[in-house]
Design a protein around this motif. Structure first.
Motif, short mmCIF file in Angstrom:
data_model
loop_
_atom_site.label_atom_id
_atom_site.label_comp_id
_atom_site.label_asym_id
_atom_site.label_seq_id
_atom_site.Cartn_x
_atom_site.Cartn_y
_atom_site.Cartn_z
N ALA A 169 0.84 -1.20 0.00
CA ALA A 169 0.00 0.00 0.00
C ALA A 169 0.87 1.25 0.00
O ALA A 169 2.10 1.17 0.10
CB ALA A 169 -0.91 0.00 1.24
N ASP A 170 0.22 2.41 -0.10
CA ASP A 170 0.95 3.67 0.04
C ASP A 170 1.37 3.90 1.49
O ASP A 170 2.26 4.70 1.75
CB ASP A 170 0.08 4.84 -0.42
N GLY A 171 0.70 3.22 2.41
CA GLY A 171 1.04 3.38 3.81
C GLY A 171 -0.11 2.91 4.69
O GLY A 171 -1.02 2.22 4.24
N VAL A 172 -0.05 3.30 5.96
CA VAL A 172 -1.08 2.90 6.91
C VAL A 172 -1.22 3.98 7.97
O VAL A 172 -0.24 4.65 8.32
CB VAL A 172 -0.74 1.54 7.57
N ILE A 173 -2.44 4.16 8.46
CA ILE A 173 -2.74 5.14 9.50
C ILE A 173 -3.20 4.41 10.74
O ILE A 173 -4.12 3.60 10.68
CB ILE A 173 -3.85 6.10 9.05
N ILE A 174 -2.55 4.68 11.86
CA ILE A 174 -3.02 4.20 13.16
C ILE A 174 -3.52 5.43 13.91
O ILE A 174 -2.74 6.33 14.22
CB ILE A 174 -1.92 3.49 13.96
N SER A 175 -4.80 5.48 14.19
CA SER A 175 -5.37 6.69 14.77
C SER A 175 -6.16 6.40 16.04
O SER A 175 -6.54 5.26 16.31
CB SER A 175 -6.27 7.40 13.76
N THR A 176 -6.40 7.45 16.79
CA THR A 176 -7.32 7.41 17.91
C THR A 176 -8.73 7.67 17.38
O THR A 176 -8.92 7.98 16.20
CB THR A 176 -6.97 8.49 18.93
N ALA A 177 -9.71 7.60 18.27
CA ALA A 177 -11.07 7.97 17.87
C ALA A 177 -11.11 9.45 17.47
O ALA A 177 -11.81 9.83 16.54
CB ALA A 177 -12.04 7.69 19.01
N THR A 178 -10.34 10.28 18.17
CA THR A 178 -10.25 11.69 17.81
C THR A 178 -9.75 11.85 16.39
O THR A 178 -10.26 12.66 15.61
CB THR A 178 -9.32 12.44 18.79
N GLY A 179 -8.76 11.05 16.01
CA GLY A 179 -8.18 11.13 14.68
C GLY A 179 -9.01 10.49 13.60
O GLY A 179 -8.66 10.56 12.41
N SER A 180 -10.13 9.88 13.97
CA SER A 180 -10.96 9.22 12.95
C SER A 180 -11.58 10.22 11.97
O SER A 180 -11.98 9.84 10.87
CB SER A 180 -12.07 8.39 13.62
N THR A 181 -11.66 11.50 12.35
CA THR A 181 -12.21 12.51 11.45
C THR A 181 -11.12 13.26 10.70
O THR A 181 -11.40 14.26 10.03
CB THR A 181 -13.08 13.52 12.23
N ALA A 182 -9.88 12.78 10.81
CA ALA A 182 -8.75 13.44 10.15
C ALA A 182 -8.33 12.64 8.91
O ALA A 182 -9.16 12.29 8.08
CB ALA A 182 -7.61 13.62 11.14
N TYR A 183 -7.06 12.31 8.80
CA TYR A 183 -6.53 11.61 7.63
C TYR A 183 -7.21 10.27 7.41
O TYR A 183 -7.50 9.86 6.27
CB TYR A 183 -5.02 11.44 7.80
N SER A 184 -7.52 9.57 8.48
CA SER A 184 -8.17 8.27 8.37
C SER A 184 -9.50 8.37 7.64
O SER A 184 -9.84 7.51 6.83
CB SER A 184 -8.38 7.66 9.77
N LEU A 185 -10.25 9.42 7.90
CA LEU A 185 -11.53 9.63 7.21
C LEU A 185 -11.31 9.81 5.72
O LEU A 185 -12.03 9.24 4.89
CB LEU A 185 -12.24 10.85 7.80
N SER A 186 -10.28 10.58 5.36
CA SER A 186 -9.98 10.81 3.94
C SER A 186 -9.56 9.52 3.25
O SER A 186 -9.76 9.36 2.04
CB SER A 186 -8.86 11.85 3.80
N ALA A 187 -8.98 8.59 4.02
CA ALA A 187 -8.53 7.31 3.46
C ALA A 187 -9.63 6.25 3.47
O ALA A 187 -9.38 5.09 3.17
CB ALA A 187 -7.31 6.81 4.24
N GLY A 188 -10.85 6.66 3.84
CA GLY A 188 -11.97 5.73 3.82
C GLY A 188 -12.31 5.09 5.15
O GLY A 188 -13.14 4.17 5.21
N GLY A 189 -11.70 5.55 6.22
CA GLY A 189 -11.96 4.99 7.54
C GLY A 189 -13.27 5.49 8.12
O GLY A 189 -13.85 6.49 7.67
#
Length: 281
Positions: A169-189
């Motif tokens: 993949a291009d990479g991976v995001i490990i986020s908190t619930a707070t971060g779920s509306t950040a980059y993770s959301l843009s990546a389809g999370g």
């Protein structure tokens, strides 16, 4: 609350106009308020310095967008003081108020009519040959991705030292619930209630039929093992909250788990999380 301090993004509060209005309002209430002034010798992108803030401050008012508030949460973590986010940026998921309503919000703080919203943070540790290269905390996310040529990277994922899967993949995001509306959301999370305690893993553009996010328990540890690159000049980096960057090479391990520290945000806004999301998206 009696003692306040204002920190502002100078690019969004030019000439400190908003900061001065808030300071004057608080002073007129008979309370104290200081304003953080950026030293020209410092990096102008660093809006906060914990050494400049008096130890008796009860609330730091942060003017800017989510990026400013995240940076303040990181830089002021050792002070253990709650932050009030005032949105003068764009989205402002984390902010409790804006300049239109900030004075009524301050009135509530003075009357002690507020809640403290504690947010889980992550600790990311990069190791090479069993030696720790660095360790940082993150409020939103820890991101591992390629940097440079347009070539996917390969990495193994372990959970609590047990092999889970391998991604191309291009990479991976490990986020908190707070971060779920950040980059993770843009990546389809998925979007997750920000007070939830968990780890969310979202692959970035995986070369796979399965590109779903995976949610882990707050006490789990996710380990990313960087596999051998077929291109010697390929660069891969680890990013903490989009602020701190570290280059990694094949064989490096990034361990990510719940941090001991938490970020504290002041909450007076009675709008539910779903209402705020609906208004922002």
């Amino acid at each position: 609350m009696d003692r306040f301090y204002v920190v502002a993004n100078p690019q969004k509060d030019k000439d400190g106009i908003y900061s001065k209005k808030i300071k004057d309002y608080i002073n007129n209430l008979g309370r104290s308020c200081g304003i953080y002034t950026i030293n020209a010798e410092r990096n102008k992108k660093i809006y906060t310095d914990s050494t400049a803030i008096p130890k008796d401050v009860e609330c730091v008012i942060v003017l800017g967008g989510d990026g400013t508030l995240i940076q303040a949460a990181d830089n002021l973590l050792n002070l253990d003081v709650p932050l009030l986010g005032v949105n003068i940026g764009t989205l402002g998921y984390l902010a409790d108020t804006d300049m239109e309503h900030v004075f009524s919000t301050i009135d509530l703080l003075v009357k002690d009519e507020y809640l403290i919203d504690e947010r889980m943070m992550l600790t990311g540790t990069i190791t090479r040959d069993n030696k720790v290269l660095c360790q940082k905390t993150a409020l939103n996310d820890v991101v591992i991705n390629r940097n440079g040529i347009l070539s996917i990277m390969e990495f193994d994922v372990y959970v609590n030292n047990k092999y889970l899967t391998t991604y191309n993949a291009d990479g991976v995001i490990i986020s908190t619930a707070t971060g779920s509306t950040a980059y993770s959301l843009s990546a389809g999370g998925p979007i997750i209630q920000p007070t939830a305690k968990l780890l969310l893993m979202t692959p970035i553009c995986p070369h796979s039929l399965n590109s779903r996010s995976i949610i882990f328990d707050e006490d789990d540890m996710v380990s990313i093992v960087i596999k051998d690159s077929k291109k010697l000049n390929e660069k891969r980096i680890v990013t903490f909250d989009g602020e701190h960057f570290y280059e990694v090479v094949s064989g490096d391990v990034i361990n990510i788990c719940k941090a001991k520290e938490v970020s504290k945000f002041i909450k007076t806004n009675k709008a539910s999380f779903l209402e705020r999301i609906r208004n922002k998206l």
